[in-house]
Design an enzyme around this catalytic site. Structure first.
Site, mmCIF file in Angstrom:
data_model
loop_
_atom_site.group_PDB
_atom_site.id
_atom_site.type_symbol
_atom_site.label_atom_id
_atom_site.label_comp_id
_atom_site.label_asym_id
_atom_site.label_seq_id
_atom_site.Cartn_x
_atom_site.Cartn_y
_atom_site.Cartn_z
ATOM 1 N N ARG A 33 -0.527 2.425 -5.625
ATOM 2 C CA ARG A 33 -1.715 1.811 -6.228
ATOM 3 C C ARG A 33 -1.651 0.283 -6.175
ATOM 4 O O ARG A 33 -2.685 -0.381 -6.131
ATOM 5 C CB ARG A 33 -1.866 2.301 -7.684
ATOM 6 C CG ARG A 33 -3.227 1.954 -8.340
ATOM 7 C CD ARG A 33 -3.382 2.693 -9.665
ATOM 8 N NE ARG A 33 -4.656 2.473 -10.345
ATOM 9 C CZ ARG A 33 -4.832 1.657 -11.392
ATOM 10 N NH1 ARG A 33 -3.800 0.973 -11.876
ATOM 11 N NH2 ARG A 33 -6.022 1.524 -11.951
ATOM 12 N N ILE A 59 -11.149 -0.658 -10.245
ATOM 13 C CA ILE A 59 -10.377 0.502 -9.787
ATOM 14 C C ILE A 59 -10.172 1.366 -11.034
ATOM 15 O O ILE A 59 -9.840 0.868 -12.105
ATOM 16 C CB ILE A 59 -9.027 0.072 -9.151
ATOM 17 C CG1 ILE A 59 -8.190 1.283 -8.696
ATOM 18 C CG2 ILE A 59 -8.192 -0.800 -10.088
ATOM 19 C CD1 ILE A 59 -6.945 0.883 -7.874
ATOM 20 N N SER A 60 -10.418 2.666 -10.896
ATOM 21 C CA SER A 60 -10.358 3.557 -12.058
ATOM 22 C C SER A 60 -8.930 3.714 -12.571
ATOM 23 O O SER A 60 -7.962 3.530 -11.827
ATOM 24 C CB SER A 60 -10.919 4.931 -11.695
ATOM 25 O OG SER A 60 -12.212 4.811 -11.134
ATOM 26 N N LYS A 61 -8.804 4.094 -13.844
ATOM 27 C CA LYS A 61 -7.500 4.351 -14.464
ATOM 28 C C LYS A 61 -6.820 5.547 -13.796
ATOM 29 O O LYS A 61 -7.470 6.561 -13.552
ATOM 30 C CB LYS A 61 -7.688 4.754 -15.935
ATOM 31 C CG LYS A 61 -8.075 3.646 -16.860
ATOM 32 C CD LYS A 61 -8.684 4.206 -18.134
ATOM 33 C CE LYS A 61 -7.685 4.977 -18.967
ATOM 34 N NZ LYS A 61 -7.928 4.801 -20.422
ATOM 35 N N PRO A 62 -5.507 5.476 -13.560
ATOM 36 C CA PRO A 62 -4.807 6.632 -12.983
ATOM 37 C C PRO A 62 -5.037 7.916 -13.791
ATOM 38 O O PRO A 62 -5.170 8.998 -13.207
ATOM 39 C CB PRO A 62 -3.334 6.220 -13.027
ATOM 40 C CG PRO A 62 -3.350 4.729 -13.064
ATOM 41 C CD PRO A 62 -4.609 4.320 -13.763
#
Ligand code: SAH
Length: 212
Positions: A33, A59-62
């Site tokens: 990431r 960017i979205s949260k894992p």
């Protein structure tokens, strides 16, 4: 940075949050990431937080990426079939999807991010990821019908094109406006019709029409 060790810790946390799909966990462990965020944010890349990627997007949260992909796969044992992603952003989720699906079509409406995703993904050489520049509200009929459709942007209503392009037996996972906020919507397309459920609250950037 020893990113493998940091990623493994992240994967343990995801498992602790309830993600059990082994293919999703191994994909989250293998995709770096930190390669998808600006150099100044690299030390936050494995925290469970969304981060800016430019042009007002994130960017979205894992935790959310792994949760949504686990829902999308709906218990598949091996790789699932063709997937359409709306909202490529920096390309991170497309890379994760490439490990759990046979083909990934990912569409982005902002040219600057479409180009950024292309640059980010080039060194990974993922032959099953197809990046498209356009308005994802129209879907991408040429790649369909899809076993899965996943949106990284939330709108008021679900575009009919997405339902049309979903295969019978396929599943759609998307944030939608709900009860004054946003919630995850899961739609299963069955031979008998659509089955919908609203799950937990989420926070995504808005789904917008047209390109820019
Ligand atoms: N998938 C990304 C998240 C990107 S944020 C990740 O891996 O983290 C969501 C993205 O959706 C933004 O880049 C935004 O520009 C895009 N988007 C919003 N509406 C869209 C539309 N109609 N078609 C395609 N992309 C759209």
């Amino acid at each position: 940075m020893d990113s493998l060790a940091v990623r493994q810790r992240m994967v343990q946390k995801l498992a602790g949050q309830g993600v059990t799909d082994p293919l999703v966990l191994s994909a989250m462990g293998s995709i770096e990431r930190h390669r998808f965020v600006d150099s100044g944010l690299v030390n936050q890349a494995y925290e469970d937080t969304s981060l800016p990627i430019g042009l007002g997007q994130t960017i979205s949260k894992p935790g959310v990426v792994s949760r949504m992909i686990e829902l999308l796969r709906n218990g598949a044992t091996g790789p699932m079939g063709r997937v359409l992603e709306i909202g490529t952003g920096c390309g991170y989720q497309a890379a994760v999807l490439s490990r759990v699906a046979t083909e990934v079509y990912s569409i982005e409406r902002l040219k600057g991010l479409h180009d950024k995703a292309r640059d980010n993904l080039r060194p990974l050489r993922l032959p099953n990821v197809h990046l498209l520049f356009g308005d994802g509200m129209a879907g991408y009929p040429k790649g369909g019908p899809y076993a899965g459709i996943i949106s990284a942007a939330g709108g008021d209503a679900l575009p009919q094109a997405w339902i049309d392009q979903l295969a019978v037996g396929g599943r759609l996972v998307a944030p939608v406006v709900h009860a004054g906020g946003q919630a995850l919507l899961v739609v299963d397309k069955t031979a008998q019709g659509l089955r919908q459920s609203i799950l937990e609250a989420v926070h995504f950037v808005p789904l917008k029409s047209g390109v820019a």
